[in-house]
Design a protein around this motif. Structure first.
Motif, PDB file in Angstrom:
ATOM      1  N   UNK A 195      44.084  47.241  32.264  1.00  0.00           N
ATOM      2  CA  UNK A 195      44.298  45.803  32.072  1.00  0.00           C
ATOM      3  C   UNK A 195      44.952  45.172  33.296  1.00  0.00           C
ATOM      4  N   UNK A 196      46.018  45.781  33.789  1.00  0.00           N
ATOM      5  CA  UNK A 196      46.706  45.243  34.964  1.00  0.00           C
ATOM      6  C   UNK A 196      45.779  45.274  36.179  1.00  0.00           C
ATOM      7  N   UNK A 197      45.010  46.342  36.316  1.00  0.00           N
ATOM      8  CA  UNK A 197      44.063  46.433  37.433  1.00  0.00           C
ATOM      9  C   UNK A 197      43.030  45.306  37.370  1.00  0.00           C
ATOM     10  N   UNK A 198      42.536  45.015  36.183  1.00  0.00           N
ATOM     11  CA  UNK A 198      41.562  43.924  36.020  1.00  0.00           C
ATOM     12  C   UNK A 198      42.168  42.581  36.394  1.00  0.00           C
ATOM     13  N   UNK A 199      43.399  42.350  35.960  1.00  0.00           N
ATOM     14  CA  UNK A 199      44.056  41.074  36.265  1.00  0.00           C
ATOM     15  C   UNK A 199      44.332  40.952  37.761  1.00  0.00           C
ATOM     16  N   UNK A 200      44.791  42.034  38.378  1.00  0.00           N
ATOM     17  CA  UNK A 200      45.041  42.000  39.828  1.00  0.00           C
ATOM     18  C   UNK A 200      43.737  41.741  40.571  1.00  0.00           C
ATOM     19  N   UNK A 201      42.654  42.413  40.187  1.00  0.00           N
ATOM     20  CA  UNK A 201      41.362  42.185  40.835  1.00  0.00           C
ATOM     21  C   UNK A 201      40.885  40.753  40.608  1.00  0.00           C
TER      22      UNK A 201
END
Length: 156
Positions: free
Chosen positions: A23-29
């Protein structure tokens, strides 16, 4: 039962941590692609929304099992002895009823109806029933933890 609950704790915590990392990776991307590349990624936006649902519901079940959930226990703290045990039993039974009727039965019905209708997400084309399956799955975990509390009540 304690060993089984320990295994469930490990599985749930691992799933929640993994989903949260994704989830955090998706938001950062999403932020990077929108503001640095100037071309926002639509798929990561939808993935993040669906992962948030799963993290919230499975995390709620996990925190219930750890007895770290939000509780208004001011009445319970004022009682002792049989009155405290009785109130704790009533609270746990209400929790089982809620998880069974609302989450497992109601969430399961929502999931099945959504799957039967064939509703899909706009970007990923994912069956929305699978996204909604987080509701009955987390309800089952909640019931498991609440049954554990009925079988082995806390001694505080």
């Amino acid at each position: 039962m304690a060993k089984f609950i320990h295994v469930v704790d490990r599985i749930l915590s691992t799933i929640c941590i993994t989903l949260m990392v994704v989830l955090v990776s998706c938001v950062v991307w999403q932020v990077f692609s929108r503001y640095v590349l100037g071309a926002p990624s639509t798929s990561t936006d939808e993935i993040a929304r669906f992962l948030f649902i799963w993290v919230a519901l499975l995390g709620a079940a996990f925190t219930l099992g750890q007895k770290k959930h939000l509780a208004m226990d001011f009445v319970l703290l004022m009682l002792d002895g049989n009155k405290k045990a009785t109130l704790q039993l009533v609270i746990t039974l209400i929790g089982v009823f809620f998880a069974a009727v609302i989450m497992v039965y109601g969430g399961g019905s929502l999931m099945m109806k959504t799957l039967n209708v064939g509703q899909v997400s706009p970007v990923l084309g994912l069956q929305m029933g699978w996204v909604y399956s987080a509701i009955p799955i987390s309800g089952v975990f909640m019931i498991l933890y609440l049954v554990r509390d009925l079988v082995t009540p806390s001694q505080d």
